[in-house]
Design an enzyme around this catalytic site. Structure first.
Site, mmCIF file in Angstrom:
data_model
loop_
_atom_site.group_PDB
_atom_site.id
_atom_site.type_symbol
_atom_site.label_atom_id
_atom_site.label_comp_id
_atom_site.label_asym_id
_atom_site.label_seq_id
_atom_site.Cartn_x
_atom_site.Cartn_y
_atom_site.Cartn_z
ATOM 1 N N GLU A 27 0.834 -1.198 0.000
ATOM 2 C CA GLU A 27 0.000 0.000 0.000
ATOM 3 C C GLU A 27 0.865 1.243 0.000
ATOM 4 O O GLU A 27 1.960 1.261 0.560
ATOM 5 C CB GLU A 27 -0.900 -0.001 1.228
ATOM 6 C CG GLU A 27 -1.856 -1.162 1.221
ATOM 7 C CD GLU A 27 -2.924 -1.037 2.286
ATOM 8 O OE1 GLU A 27 -3.933 -0.381 2.038
ATOM 9 O OE2 GLU A 27 -2.736 -1.587 3.380
ATOM 10 N N CYS A 40 3.542 8.677 0.624
ATOM 11 C CA CYS A 40 4.022 7.744 1.655
ATOM 12 C C CYS A 40 4.134 6.364 1.022
ATOM 13 O O CYS A 40 3.143 5.827 0.517
ATOM 14 C CB CYS A 40 3.024 7.757 2.812
ATOM 15 S SG CYS A 40 3.387 6.552 4.083
ATOM 16 N N CYS A 47 5.667 -6.601 7.323
ATOM 17 C CA CYS A 47 6.789 -6.168 8.175
ATOM 18 C C CYS A 47 7.016 -7.222 9.252
ATOM 19 O O CYS A 47 6.061 -7.761 9.809
ATOM 20 C CB CYS A 47 6.482 -4.820 8.822
ATOM 21 S SG CYS A 47 7.854 -4.222 9.840
ATOM 22 N N CYS A 51 5.394 -4.632 15.762
ATOM 23 C CA CYS A 51 5.047 -3.650 16.797
ATOM 24 C C CYS A 51 3.576 -3.855 17.194
ATOM 25 O O CYS A 51 2.713 -4.035 16.330
ATOM 26 C CB CYS A 51 5.258 -2.232 16.288
ATOM 27 S SG CYS A 51 6.973 -1.937 15.828
ATOM 28 N N CYS A 54 0.561 -1.708 15.675
ATOM 29 C CA CYS A 54 0.577 -1.475 14.232
ATOM 30 C C CYS A 54 -0.056 -2.646 13.482
ATOM 31 O O CYS A 54 0.344 -3.801 13.664
ATOM 32 C CB CYS A 54 2.027 -1.279 13.790
ATOM 33 S SG CYS A 54 2.225 -1.242 12.008
ATOM 34 N N CYS A 267 -1.174 6.372 9.987
ATOM 35 C CA CYS A 267 -0.005 5.620 10.450
ATOM 36 C C CYS A 267 -0.391 4.342 11.168
ATOM 37 O O CYS A 267 -1.239 4.352 12.051
ATOM 38 C CB CYS A 267 0.783 6.478 11.435
ATOM 39 S SG CYS A 267 1.778 7.638 10.599
HETATM 40 S S1 SF4 Z 1 5.388 0.324 13.116
HETATM 41 FE FE1 SF4 Z 1 4.548 -1.344 11.835
HETATM 42 S S2 SF4 Z 1 5.552 -1.085 9.829
HETATM 43 FE FE2 SF4 Z 1 6.737 0.139 11.320
HETATM 44 S S3 SF4 Z 1 8.358 -1.245 12.047
HETATM 45 FE FE3 SF4 Z 1 6.658 -1.518 13.488
HETATM 46 S S4 SF4 Z 1 5.465 -3.252 12.664
HETATM 47 FE FE4 SF4 Z 1 6.816 -2.520 11.024
#
Ligand code: SF4
Length: 280
Positions: A27, A40, A47, A51, A54, A267
């Site tokens: 995306e 962006c 990923c 986190c 996220c 975000c």
């Molecule tokens: S915030 Fe999301 S995209 Fe960014 S490093 Fe952490 S898991 Fe990965």
């Protein structure tokens, strides 16, 4: 790479769901502002850093993007972008984990034969990969660097960002402290404002102590909530108090305006959702 779907927010932000040649999805987000447009882009499919706040982290890691795939995202969105635009690596993925392709794409964007984009209009965002920051420090060209601290103590970062167990907050800040002053000035530390976890005045004072003597800026990002995320956003007054404390201690501190949340493009919301918002 083709546009599979495009979602348009009430505030004009556009989220692009892009299908890659091998069938994977990524995306990118286009954020129009009155004087310029921000593009962006993603650096990886999914990923692997996981986190806890996220949605992209919940996808897991599939693969790194090539430099071509990174640049192609910008090319695809340029038709909708104003002539003055900036590029931020804040989409899917940890850019410093895909270091070589990201730097190859940045060199092309900056080059006279590419987009001729000044380095001041390119931002790389990292969760705090210390070796990547150190490597970037040795480059002839240096983009703006956005370092996601999220929380400001190892206790809260351990909960929110598993990478903190490898690179604790002191090591991350130290890697930025070692940058020469003109580069250090181009660093923004980002804190996600999560109710009762990252937003106390003690946290603000801890951050002021950690940043003492540095010429960096701080960005406070109110958490973008989602059903799958077990945290709440801090209230406005708490965020303002946090900001006041940092400013009083001499750190320029801004509060980020959330854009495109109604189409899941804010975000931490990129999760290849195909049914949110109005699609084209
Ligand atoms: S915030 Fe999301 S995209 Fe960014 S490093 Fe952490 S898991 Fe990965």
């Amino acid at each position: 790479m083709v546009v599979e779907k495009r979602f348009i927010s009430n505030d004009g932000t556009q989220r692009f769901l892009l299908r890659l040649q091998d069938g994977d999805f990524i995306e990118s987000v286009l954020i129009p502002r009155h004087d310029r447009t921000t593009i962006c882009i993603s650096s990886q499919v999914g990923c692997g850093l996981g986190c806890a706040f996220c949605l992209t982290g919940q996808l897991g890691f599939t693969r790194d993007l090539t430099a071509d795939e990174i640049v192609s995202q910008v090319l695809l969105m340029l038709t909708d972008a104003a002539s003055r635009f900036s590029v931020v690596f804040m989409g899917m993925g940890e850019p410093l984990q895909n270091y070589d392709s990201v730097m190859r794409a940045i060199r092309f964007m900056h080059d006279d034969h590419g987009f001729r984009l000044p380095m001041s209009r390119i931002t790389v965002s990292t969760a705090g990969l210390v070796p990547g920051i150190e490597r970037l420090a040795g480059e002839a060209i240096f983009p703006n660097l956005s370092v996601s601290l999220t929380g400001v103590t190892n206790r809260s970062r351990d909960v929110l960002m598993p990478i903190n167990r490898k690179y604790p907050i002191e090591a991350v800040i130290d890697s930025v402290r070692k940058l020469p002053p003109p580069r250090q000035k181009r660093v923004m530390f980002e804190c996600v404002m999560i109710k009762d976890l990252t937003d106390s005045i003690d946290d603000a004072e801890t951050l002021s102590r950690l940043l003492r003597g540095m010429r960096v800026k701080v960005n406070l990002i109110p958490l973008n909530t989602a059903e799958e995320i077990p945290f709440q956003r801090s209230d406005r007054e708490t965020i303002l108090r946090f900001q006041e404390s940092l400013v009083r201690n001499g750190t320029a501190t801004f509060i980020r305006q959330n854009r495109g949340a109604d189409v899941s493009s804010a975000c931490g919301q990129l999760k290849n959702r195909i049914r949110v918002g109005s699609a084209l």
